[in-house]
Design a protein around this motif. Structure first.
Motif, PDB file in Angstrom:
ATOM      1  N   SER A   1     -22.986  13.374   9.100  1.00  0.00           N
ATOM      2  CA  SER A   1     -22.010  13.908  10.052  1.00  0.00           C
ATOM      3  C   SER A   1     -21.269  12.787  10.767  1.00  0.00           C
ATOM      4  O   SER A   1     -20.052  12.871  10.969  1.00  0.00           O
ATOM      5  CB  SER A   1     -22.705  14.803  11.075  1.00  0.00           C
ATOM      6  N   ILE A   2     -21.970  11.746  11.149  1.00  0.00           N
ATOM      7  CA  ILE A   2     -21.340  10.605  11.820  1.00  0.00           C
ATOM      8  C   ILE A   2     -20.376   9.898  10.874  1.00  0.00           C
ATOM      9  O   ILE A   2     -19.260   9.537  11.259  1.00  0.00           O
ATOM     10  CB  ILE A   2     -22.414   9.634  12.371  1.00  0.00           C
ATOM     11  N   VAL A   3     -20.795   9.715   9.619  1.00  0.00           N
ATOM     12  CA  VAL A   3     -19.931   9.059   8.633  1.00  0.00           C
ATOM     13  C   VAL A   3     -18.655   9.874   8.406  1.00  0.00           C
ATOM     14  O   VAL A   3     -17.548   9.328   8.364  1.00  0.00           O
ATOM     15  CB  VAL A   3     -20.691   8.838   7.298  1.00  0.00           C
ATOM     16  N   VAL A   4     -18.797  11.191   8.288  1.00  0.00           N
ATOM     17  CA  VAL A   4     -17.629  12.060   8.076  1.00  0.00           C
ATOM     18  C   VAL A   4     -16.721  12.056   9.305  1.00  0.00           C
ATOM     19  O   VAL A   4     -15.491  12.036   9.189  1.00  0.00           O
ATOM     20  CB  VAL A   4     -18.061  13.482   7.673  1.00  0.00           C
ATOM     21  N   LEU A   5     -17.307  12.062  10.505  1.00  0.00           N
ATOM     22  CA  LEU A   5     -16.507  11.979  11.731  1.00  0.00           C
ATOM     23  C   LEU A   5     -15.695  10.689  11.759  1.00  0.00           C
ATOM     24  O   LEU A   5     -14.499  10.704  12.050  1.00  0.00           O
ATOM     25  CB  LEU A   5     -17.406  12.067  12.967  1.00  0.00           C
TER      26      LEU A   5
ATOM     27  N   LEU B   1     -11.598  10.255  11.811  1.00  0.00           N
ATOM     28  CA  LEU B   1     -10.928   9.432  12.817  1.00  0.00           C
ATOM     29  C   LEU B   1     -10.118   8.318  12.163  1.00  0.00           C
ATOM     30  O   LEU B   1      -9.007   8.007  12.590  1.00  0.00           O
ATOM     31  CB  LEU B   1     -11.936   8.861  13.807  1.00  0.00           C
ATOM     32  N   LEU B   2     -10.673   7.737  11.112  1.00  0.00           N
ATOM     33  CA  LEU B   2      -9.975   6.679  10.377  1.00  0.00           C
ATOM     34  C   LEU B   2      -8.691   7.219   9.743  1.00  0.00           C
ATOM     35  O   LEU B   2      -7.636   6.565   9.795  1.00  0.00           O
ATOM     36  CB  LEU B   2     -10.884   6.083   9.307  1.00  0.00           C
ATOM     37  N   LEU B   3      -8.763   8.419   9.170  1.00  0.00           N
ATOM     38  CA  LEU B   3      -7.579   9.031   8.569  1.00  0.00           C
ATOM     39  C   LEU B   3      -6.515   9.327   9.629  1.00  0.00           C
ATOM     40  O   LEU B   3      -5.323   9.053   9.417  1.00  0.00           O
ATOM     41  CB  LEU B   3      -7.959  10.314   7.824  1.00  0.00           C
ATOM     42  N   ILE B   4      -6.928   9.885  10.756  1.00  0.00           N
ATOM     43  CA  ILE B   4      -5.981  10.167  11.845  1.00  0.00           C
ATOM     44  C   ILE B   4      -5.362   8.866  12.340  1.00  0.00           C
ATOM     45  O   ILE B   4      -4.145   8.765  12.521  1.00  0.00           O
ATOM     46  CB  ILE B   4      -6.674  10.921  12.999  1.00  0.00           C
ATOM     47  N   LYS B   5      -6.206   7.865  12.556  1.00  0.00           N
ATOM     48  CA  LYS B   5      -5.737   6.558  13.037  1.00  0.00           C
ATOM     49  C   LYS B   5      -4.718   5.958  12.070  1.00  0.00           C
ATOM     50  O   LYS B   5      -3.674   5.464  12.479  1.00  0.00           O
ATOM     51  CB  LYS B   5      -6.951   5.631  13.193  1.00  0.00           C
ATOM     52  N   HIS B   6      -5.014   6.024  10.792  1.00  0.00           N
ATOM     53  CA  HIS B   6      -4.129   5.436   9.784  1.00  0.00           C
ATOM     54  C   HIS B   6      -2.805   6.195   9.665  1.00  0.00           C
ATOM     55  O   HIS B   6      -1.731   5.591   9.756  1.00  0.00           O
ATOM     56  CB  HIS B   6      -4.826   5.419   8.419  1.00  0.00           C
ATOM     57  N   PHE B   7      -2.875   7.505   9.464  1.00  0.00           N
ATOM     58  CA  PHE B   7      -1.659   8.267   9.196  1.00  0.00           C
ATOM     59  C   PHE B   7      -0.783   8.468  10.433  1.00  0.00           C
ATOM     60  O   PHE B   7       0.437   8.555  10.315  1.00  0.00           O
ATOM     61  CB  PHE B   7      -1.994   9.622   8.563  1.00  0.00           C
ATOM     62  N   PHE B   8      -1.394   8.578  11.611  1.00  0.00           N
ATOM     63  CA  PHE B   8      -0.604   8.767  12.830  1.00  0.00           C
ATOM     64  C   PHE B   8      -0.374   7.455  13.571  1.00  0.00           C
ATOM     65  O   PHE B   8       0.177   7.452  14.669  1.00  0.00           O
ATOM     66  CB  PHE B   8      -1.272   9.788  13.755  1.00  0.00           C
ATOM     67  N   ASP B   9      -0.787   6.335  12.981  1.00  0.00           N
ATOM     68  CA  ASP B   9      -0.544   5.004  13.517  1.00  0.00           C
ATOM     69  C   ASP B   9      -0.896   4.914  15.005  1.00  0.00           C
ATOM     70  O   ASP B   9      -0.042   4.674  15.860  1.00  0.00           O
ATOM     71  CB  ASP B   9       0.919   4.611  13.292  1.00  0.00           C
ATOM     72  N   CYS B  10      -2.177   5.149  15.288  1.00  0.00           N
ATOM     73  CA  CYS B  10      -2.647   5.097  16.677  1.00  0.00           C
ATOM     74  C   CYS B  10      -3.994   4.378  16.721  1.00  0.00           C
ATOM     75  O   CYS B  10      -4.541   4.003  15.687  1.00  0.00           O
ATOM     76  CB  CYS B  10      -2.764   6.512  17.249  1.00  0.00           C
TER      77      CYS B  10
ATOM     78  N   ALA C   1      -8.427  14.472  17.517  1.00  0.00           N
ATOM     79  CA  ALA C   1      -9.465  15.284  16.878  1.00  0.00           C
ATOM     80  C   ALA C   1     -10.012  16.331  17.842  1.00  0.00           C
ATOM     81  O   ALA C   1     -10.211  17.497  17.462  1.00  0.00           O
ATOM     82  CB  ALA C   1     -10.587  14.385  16.364  1.00  0.00           C
ATOM     83  N   ILE C   2     -10.250  15.945  19.086  1.00  0.00           N
ATOM     84  CA  ILE C   2     -10.777  16.879  20.087  1.00  0.00           C
ATOM     85  C   ILE C   2      -9.771  17.994  20.360  1.00  0.00           C
ATOM     86  O   ILE C   2     -10.134  19.180  20.393  1.00  0.00           O
ATOM     87  CB  ILE C   2     -11.155  16.133  21.389  1.00  0.00           C
ATOM     88  N   ILE C   3      -8.505  17.625  20.530  1.00  0.00           N
ATOM     89  CA  ILE C   3      -7.475  18.635  20.777  1.00  0.00           C
ATOM     90  C   ILE C   3      -7.338  19.568  19.574  1.00  0.00           C
ATOM     91  O   ILE C   3      -7.175  20.782  19.726  1.00  0.00           O
ATOM     92  CB  ILE C   3      -6.123  17.973  21.135  1.00  0.00           C
ATOM     93  N   ALA C   4      -7.423  19.015  18.359  1.00  0.00           N
ATOM     94  CA  ALA C   4      -7.339  19.839  17.149  1.00  0.00           C
ATOM     95  C   ALA C   4      -8.485  20.858  17.100  1.00  0.00           C
ATOM     96  O   ALA C   4      -8.278  22.022  16.740  1.00  0.00           O
ATOM     97  CB  ALA C   4      -7.354  18.961  15.900  1.00  0.00           C
TER      98      ALA C   4
END
Length: 119
Positions: free
Chosen positions: A66-70, A74-83, A92-95
């Motif tokens: 679960s930690i690895v998937v989380l 987060l890595l995908l969000i960070k990469h694609f949304f450049d944040c 992720a929390i808001i989603a």
């Protein structure tokens, strides 16, 4: 598997990806803006997160999995949304919050339909 079952499965997958992408996009847009949060990027986040996360869960389960998937999400969000990591976590929390609200609303609508139609 019959054709109708395959069709239902494919439609379910497409609808799930689109709804989850909309939720991720709305959360991302609210924190990083429309310039960085593109709907097509949200689709990539959801598709890659689901496929890679599912594959990872096949090999690593429990709390570690679960930690690895989380971290993957987060890595995908960070990469694609450049944040940064912090904004990725907030997105992720808001989603998740948006998803819970949508699920609650759908539950109410389905409950009303069950009681109204006697299903």
């Amino acid at each position: 598997m019959e054709i109708t079952e395959i069709t239902f499965l494919l439609v379910s997958i497409v609808v799930t990806v689109l709804v989850n992408s909309l939720v991720v996009w709305l959360a991302g847009k609210s924190l990083v803006g429309s310039e960085k949060a593109k709907f097509s990027d949200a689709i990539w986040i959801v598709v890659l997160g689901s496929v890679i996360g599912g594959a990872l869960n096949a090999f690593v389960s429990g709390i570690i999995g679960s930690i690895v998937v989380l971290i993957l999400w987060l890595l995908l969000i960070k990469h694609f949304f450049d944040c940064g990591w912090g904004k990725a976590l907030l997105i992720a929390i808001i989603a998740v919050i948006i998803s819970v609200i949508i699920g609650f609303i759908i539950g109410i609508i389905a409950g009303v339909a069950v009681f109204t139609l006697g299903i």
